[in-house]
Design a protein around this motif. Structure first.
Motif, PDB file in Angstrom:
ATOM      1  N   PHE B 143       0.815  -1.209   0.000  1.00  0.00           N
ATOM      2  CA  PHE B 143       0.000   0.000   0.000  1.00  0.00           C
ATOM      3  C   PHE B 143       0.856   1.270   0.000  1.00  0.00           C
ATOM      4  O   PHE B 143       0.479   2.277  -0.591  1.00  0.00           O
ATOM      5  CB  PHE B 143      -0.960   0.001   1.189  1.00  0.00           C
ATOM      6  N   LEU B 144       2.007   1.209   0.660  1.00  0.00           N
ATOM      7  CA  LEU B 144       2.927   2.357   0.632  1.00  0.00           C
ATOM      8  C   LEU B 144       3.330   2.671  -0.808  1.00  0.00           C
ATOM      9  O   LEU B 144       3.396   3.825  -1.222  1.00  0.00           O
ATOM     10  CB  LEU B 144       4.184   2.051   1.441  1.00  0.00           C
ATOM     11  N   TRP B 145       3.558   1.608  -1.556  1.00  0.00           N
ATOM     12  CA  TRP B 145       3.985   1.763  -2.944  1.00  0.00           C
ATOM     13  C   TRP B 145       2.812   2.226  -3.823  1.00  0.00           C
ATOM     14  O   TRP B 145       2.982   2.951  -4.800  1.00  0.00           O
ATOM     15  CB  TRP B 145       4.565   0.428  -3.426  1.00  0.00           C
ATOM     16  N   LEU B 146       1.591   1.857  -3.403  1.00  0.00           N
ATOM     17  CA  LEU B 146       0.394   2.174  -4.180  1.00  0.00           C
ATOM     18  C   LEU B 146      -0.136   3.577  -3.869  1.00  0.00           C
ATOM     19  O   LEU B 146      -0.913   4.139  -4.644  1.00  0.00           O
ATOM     20  CB  LEU B 146      -0.687   1.139  -3.829  1.00  0.00           C
ATOM     21  N   TRP B 147       0.266   4.118  -2.741  1.00  0.00           N
ATOM     22  CA  TRP B 147      -0.347   5.349  -2.209  1.00  0.00           C
ATOM     23  C   TRP B 147      -0.394   6.491  -3.219  1.00  0.00           C
ATOM     24  O   TRP B 147      -1.442   7.061  -3.482  1.00  0.00           O
ATOM     25  CB  TRP B 147       0.414   5.780  -0.946  1.00  0.00           C
ATOM     26  N   ARG B 148       0.727   6.832  -3.803  1.00  0.00           N
ATOM     27  CA  ARG B 148       0.768   7.989  -4.698  1.00  0.00           C
ATOM     28  C   ARG B 148      -0.045   7.796  -5.974  1.00  0.00           C
ATOM     29  O   ARG B 148      -0.876   8.641  -6.304  1.00  0.00           O
ATOM     30  CB  ARG B 148       2.213   8.372  -5.020  1.00  0.00           C
ATOM     31  N   PRO B 149       0.165   6.682  -6.713  1.00  0.00           N
ATOM     32  CA  PRO B 149      -0.684   6.507  -7.897  1.00  0.00           C
ATOM     33  C   PRO B 149      -2.172   6.432  -7.574  1.00  0.00           C
ATOM     34  O   PRO B 149      -2.999   6.969  -8.316  1.00  0.00           O
ATOM     35  CB  PRO B 149      -0.188   5.191  -8.513  1.00  0.00           C
ATOM     36  N   LEU B 150      -2.506   5.821  -6.443  1.00  0.00           N
ATOM     37  CA  LEU B 150      -3.915   5.696  -6.079  1.00  0.00           C
ATOM     38  C   LEU B 150      -4.502   7.070  -5.738  1.00  0.00           C
ATOM     39  O   LEU B 150      -5.640   7.387  -6.100  1.00  0.00           O
ATOM     40  CB  LEU B 150      -4.062   4.736  -4.892  1.00  0.00           C
ATOM     41  N   LEU B 151      -3.706   7.893  -5.080  1.00  0.00           N
ATOM     42  CA  LEU B 151      -4.170   9.239  -4.744  1.00  0.00           C
ATOM     43  C   LEU B 151      -4.369  10.059  -6.027  1.00  0.00           C
ATOM     44  O   LEU B 151      -5.358  10.775  -6.183  1.00  0.00           O
ATOM     45  CB  LEU B 151      -3.162   9.930  -3.816  1.00  0.00           C
ATOM     46  N   ALA B 152      -3.434   9.903  -6.965  1.00  0.00           N
ATOM     47  CA  ALA B 152      -3.538  10.633  -8.229  1.00  0.00           C
ATOM     48  C   ALA B 152      -4.795  10.228  -8.988  1.00  0.00           C
ATOM     49  O   ALA B 152      -5.516  11.068  -9.519  1.00  0.00           O
ATOM     50  CB  ALA B 152      -2.292  10.392  -9.085  1.00  0.00           C
ATOM     51  N   LEU B 153      -5.091   8.947  -9.010  1.00  0.00           N
ATOM     52  CA  LEU B 153      -6.266   8.530  -9.787  1.00  0.00           C
ATOM     53  C   LEU B 153      -7.560   8.804  -9.037  1.00  0.00           C
ATOM     54  O   LEU B 153      -8.618   8.900  -9.652  1.00  0.00           O
ATOM     55  CB  LEU B 153      -6.137   7.082 -10.267  1.00  0.00           C
ATOM     56  N   THR B 154      -7.473   8.962  -7.707  1.00  0.00           N
ATOM     57  CA  THR B 154      -8.656   9.352  -6.956  1.00  0.00           C
ATOM     58  C   THR B 154      -8.992  10.813  -7.228  1.00  0.00           C
ATOM     59  O   THR B 154     -10.154  11.195  -7.313  1.00  0.00           O
ATOM     60  CB  THR B 154      -8.420   9.133  -5.444  1.00  0.00           C
ATOM     61  N   ALA B 160      -4.637  11.134 -14.240  1.00  0.00           N
ATOM     62  CA  ALA B 160      -3.637  10.172 -13.794  1.00  0.00           C
ATOM     63  C   ALA B 160      -3.201   9.279 -14.953  1.00  0.00           C
ATOM     64  O   ALA B 160      -2.019   9.027 -15.152  1.00  0.00           O
ATOM     65  CB  ALA B 160      -4.201   9.325 -12.653  1.00  0.00           C
ATOM     66  N   GLN B 161      -4.191   8.847 -15.744  1.00  0.00           N
ATOM     67  CA  GLN B 161      -3.886   7.979 -16.881  1.00  0.00           C
ATOM     68  C   GLN B 161      -3.002   8.704 -17.894  1.00  0.00           C
ATOM     69  O   GLN B 161      -2.027   8.156 -18.393  1.00  0.00           O
ATOM     70  CB  GLN B 161      -5.189   7.533 -17.532  1.00  0.00           C
ATOM     71  N   ILE B 168      -5.914   0.863 -14.352  1.00  0.00           N
ATOM     72  CA  ILE B 168      -6.635  -0.397 -14.094  1.00  0.00           C
ATOM     73  C   ILE B 168      -5.855  -1.285 -13.141  1.00  0.00           C
ATOM     74  O   ILE B 168      -6.410  -1.841 -12.201  1.00  0.00           O
ATOM     75  CB  ILE B 168      -6.907  -1.136 -15.425  1.00  0.00           C
ATOM     76  N   ARG B 169      -4.547  -1.366 -13.345  1.00  0.00           N
ATOM     77  CA  ARG B 169      -3.725  -2.219 -12.492  1.00  0.00           C
ATOM     78  C   ARG B 169      -3.784  -1.731 -11.040  1.00  0.00           C
ATOM     79  O   ARG B 169      -3.958  -2.504 -10.104  1.00  0.00           O
ATOM     80  CB  ARG B 169      -2.276  -2.240 -12.997  1.00  0.00           C
ATOM     81  N   VAL B 170      -3.675  -0.422 -10.866  1.00  0.00           N
ATOM     82  CA  VAL B 170      -3.706   0.142  -9.515  1.00  0.00           C
ATOM     83  C   VAL B 170      -5.047  -0.155  -8.842  1.00  0.00           C
ATOM     84  O   VAL B 170      -5.113  -0.550  -7.676  1.00  0.00           O
ATOM     85  CB  VAL B 170      -3.421   1.663  -9.565  1.00  0.00           C
ATOM     86  N   GLN B 171      -6.146   0.001  -9.603  1.00  0.00           N
ATOM     87  CA  GLN B 171      -7.470  -0.284  -9.036  1.00  0.00           C
ATOM     88  C   GLN B 171      -7.613  -1.746  -8.629  1.00  0.00           C
ATOM     89  O   GLN B 171      -8.173  -2.054  -7.581  1.00  0.00           O
ATOM     90  CB  GLN B 171      -8.559   0.062 -10.051  1.00  0.00           C
ATOM     91  N   LEU B 172      -7.097  -2.636  -9.476  1.00  0.00           N
ATOM     92  CA  LEU B 172      -7.200  -4.066  -9.166  1.00  0.00           C
ATOM     93  C   LEU B 172      -6.403  -4.430  -7.924  1.00  0.00           C
ATOM     94  O   LEU B 172      -6.882  -5.156  -7.055  1.00  0.00           O
ATOM     95  CB  LEU B 172      -6.717  -4.906 -10.366  1.00  0.00           C
ATOM     96  N   ILE B 173      -5.187  -3.884  -7.811  1.00  0.00           N
ATOM     97  CA  ILE B 173      -4.377  -4.183  -6.629  1.00  0.00           C
ATOM     98  C   ILE B 173      -5.075  -3.655  -5.368  1.00  0.00           C
ATOM     99  O   ILE B 173      -5.111  -4.316  -4.335  1.00  0.00           O
ATOM    100  CB  ILE B 173      -2.958  -3.579  -6.767  1.00  0.00           C
ATOM    101  N   PHE B 174      -5.676  -2.478  -5.490  1.00  0.00           N
ATOM    102  CA  PHE B 174      -6.392  -1.918  -4.344  1.00  0.00           C
ATOM    103  C   PHE B 174      -7.533  -2.837  -3.908  1.00  0.00           C
ATOM    104  O   PHE B 174      -7.730  -3.093  -2.719  1.00  0.00           O
ATOM    105  CB  PHE B 174      -6.908  -0.521  -4.690  1.00  0.00           C
ATOM    106  N   MET B 175      -8.266  -3.395  -4.883  1.00  0.00           N
ATOM    107  CA  MET B 175      -9.348  -4.316  -4.566  1.00  0.00           C
ATOM    108  C   MET B 175      -8.815  -5.556  -3.838  1.00  0.00           C
ATOM    109  O   MET B 175      -9.438  -6.038  -2.886  1.00  0.00           O
ATOM    110  CB  MET B 175     -10.064  -4.757  -5.832  1.00  0.00           C
ATOM    111  N   LEU B 176      -7.667  -6.049  -4.305  1.00  0.00           N
ATOM    112  CA  LEU B 176      -7.056  -7.215  -3.648  1.00  0.00           C
ATOM    113  C   LEU B 176      -6.746  -6.901  -2.187  1.00  0.00           C
ATOM    114  O   LEU B 176      -6.990  -7.713  -1.288  1.00  0.00           O
ATOM    115  CB  LEU B 176      -5.738  -7.603  -4.342  1.00  0.00           C
ATOM    116  N   LEU B 177      -6.215  -5.707  -1.955  1.00  0.00           N
ATOM    117  CA  LEU B 177      -5.856  -5.341  -0.590  1.00  0.00           C
ATOM    118  C   LEU B 177      -7.094  -5.214   0.288  1.00  0.00           C
ATOM    119  O   LEU B 177      -7.086  -5.618   1.452  1.00  0.00           O
ATOM    120  CB  LEU B 177      -5.055  -4.021  -0.582  1.00  0.00           C
ATOM    121  N   ILE B 178      -8.177  -4.648  -0.273  1.00  0.00           N
ATOM    122  CA  ILE B 178      -9.425  -4.540   0.494  1.00  0.00           C
ATOM    123  C   ILE B 178      -9.926  -5.942   0.871  1.00  0.00           C
ATOM    124  O   ILE B 178     -10.306  -6.195   2.013  1.00  0.00           O
ATOM    125  CB  ILE B 178     -10.514  -3.816  -0.340  1.00  0.00           C
TER     126      ILE B 178
END
Lengths: 264, 265
Positions: B143-154, B160-161, B168-178
């Motif tokens: 999640f530390l690694w995902l934080w910045r791209p996820l914030l940008a796409l939020t 962001a794209q 899409i990859r960032v969204q999928l990884i986020f779903m996995l973490l949830i």
């Protein structure tokens, strides 16, 4: 077939002089059976402002997505100057108050820019005083200026602006177009923007391209405003100043929320 | 040893999931995904049934089913025939019903349904602690690694794209973490209430936050306090652990909003 109007003699010579930043040729995009973009050819050169106008659902935002490389076209070609630095301002973004983001923070969402760089660009668009303000508290005009500043961070060669005056009040619109013109002069960059309204953008653009899935007509703003294709598209019976003016009212009304629809 | 005591095991497990729920919960509410989280959580009972049936760890079963539900959602969202809330509602209740049915059909095992639905502090064993702290550390690193791209796409996914975020990859990884966090928190909070730990503490923290990071940290702290207070009350008055933790979090939420500190930043 697109009808080209090249009455101005200096148009073709300017094209030869200036470096081409972005050029598409006969580019088409399909979604299943439906043709979203049909044989679009356009050129943007350094130092030139090109405005795309067209009705809702004409494919303006889709065209930008293709030009930015987000979706590949089905046919035709896109040429970009090697390593072209593009500053992009997307259609109006709404920021929920639940998200605590300050102005300076959104400048660094994907990049790593110093405080000085950020202050410089905010100063350029006249919003340095908003540096620490929460983004959701900005007015429409302030927000667009902040986003415009954001595009300048990478020292862009081409600005791609999707409805830069959206959500901006009438007085602010021409101010913002003036600012875009000044930025062009200062940085020598090309500008490709979408506008809902030829009437307001007329003074600040070099060339207009009228899009309705295909390029209906293209040329200098005065010529396009008289062009039969343009008049047909916007439902005007004459090209008088009065008619153009009433058309403006039409679209201001629609601005308050319906222009996002060609975004998937 | 402290970990021999069921209460302290529950506290330590609960603190672990509260720390994870802070940063992840922020994005759940920023991206308006709370109902999605709920849908994934409701599928957890089916995961429990799967875990029992295949004789694997229940956390693993829940994780797998939550991901399957997330993928089905992802496919449905793309075809756009049905409105999002209708798809979520259908999947949420379908998976909950299937879970209850599957468990009642497996008559050879005794399953404490109330315990799974609302949490049970007696249920936390050492294996759960290993899962929560081992898996939690991995989730945190990703999640530390995902934080910045996820914030940008939020902020704006289009922007962001265009700026090179693999959306899409960032969204999928986020779903996995949830899905992983839901699986880890299930035993403590319970299937029906598990998303509240993702939503309520960060909502309480919003008021005191000027940056996304402050909100994530504040959410983690309030979540930990809720777990502490809720489990203590659960022990004192013998109530299910999940509802006690949720009520504690809600108290913090109201307290935060009554606090006349400064206006919403």
């Amino acid at each position: 077939m697109p009808t080209k109007i090249e009455t101005a003699a200096n148009f073709s010579t300017a094209k030869e002089k200036k470096q081409i930043l972005l050029q598409t040729e006969n580019m088409s995009l399909f979604a299943g059976e439906q043709e979203l973009l049909s044989g679009v050819s356009l050129t943007v050169s350094a130092g030139e402002i090109v405005t795309i106008i067209g009705p809702n659902g004409a494919g303006k935002t889709t065209l930008f997505r293709v030009l930015l490389g987000v979706i590949p076209p089905n046919t035709g070609s896109i040429y970009k100057k090697p390593n072209l630095r593009i500053g992009y301002l997307p259609q109006k973004i709404t920021v929920d108050p639940i998200l605590p983001l300050s102005v300076s923070r959104i400048m660094n969402l994907t990049g790593n820019f110093s405080v000085r760089q950020i202050e410089n660009v905010l100063d350029e668009t006249g919003v340095l005083s908003l540096k620490n303000k929460p983004v959701y508290q900005l007015s429409g005009g302030e927000f667009q200026r902040v986003m415009l500043a954001r595009t300048l961070l990478i020292n862009p060669e081409l600005l791609v602006l999707d409805e830069p005056v959206q959500g901006v009040d009438y007085m602010g619109e021409s101010e913002l177009y003036k600012l875009i013109g000044n930025l062009r002069n200062k940085h020598g960059c090309g500008v490709l923007m979408v506008s809902h309204d030829l009437h307001v953008v007329m003074a600040s653009t070099d060339r207009v391209l009228c899009l309705n899935r295909h390029v209906c007509c293209e040329g200098e703003p005065e010529d396009v405003s008289q062009h039969p294709e343009y008049l047909r598209l916007f439902g005007l019976d004459s090209g008088s100043a009065l008619a153009v003016y009433s058309h403006h009212h039409d679209h201001t009304h629609q601005l308050s929320g319906t222009l996002r629809e060609d975004r998937p | 040893m402290i970990l021999d005591d069921f209460f302290w095991r529950a506290v330590i497990a609960g603190m672990g999931v509260a720390i994870l729920a802070g940063p992840l919960g922020c994005f759940v509410i920023w991206r308006r995904m709370s109902y999605l989280g709920d849908t994934m959580a409701h599928s957890a009972l089916l995961g429990v049934a799967l875990g029992i049936f295949l004789e694997v760890d229940l956390i693993f079963g829940v994780f797998v089913v939550a991901i399957a539900v997330a993928m089905i959602l992802f496919i449905f969202q793309r075809q756009k025939q049905l409105a999002n809330d209708a798809v979520l509602g259908t999947l949420s209740h379908a998976s909950l019903a299937m879970g209850v049915l599957a468990i009642s059909l497996m008559s050879w095992v005794h399953v404490d349904l109330m315990g799974y639905l609302f949490g049970d502090i007696l249920a936390v064993d050492m294996t759960d602690l290993y899962w929560i702290y081992g898996g939690g550390l991995l989730i945190m690193l990703i999640f530390l690694w995902l934080w910045r791209p996820l914030l940008a796409l939020t902020f704006d996914s289009e922007l962001a794209q265009a700026e090179g975020v693999p959306v899409i990859r960032v969204q999928l990884i986020f779903m996995l973490l949830i899905a992983a966090v839901i699986a880890l928190s299930m035993k403590i909070i319970g299937i029906l209430l598990v998303t509240s730990l993702l939503i309520i503490p960060v909502s309480a923290a919003r008021r005191f936050s000027r940056t996304p990071e402050q909100m994530a940290l504040g959410g983690a702290l309030i979540g930990m306090a809720s777990v502490g207070l809720g489990l203590w009350a659960s022990l004192q008055i013998d109530t299910p652990s999940g509802p006690s933790i949720v009520i504690a979090a809600v108290l913090f939420f109201f307290a935060a909003n009554l606090f006349p500190l400064r206006k919403f930043q």
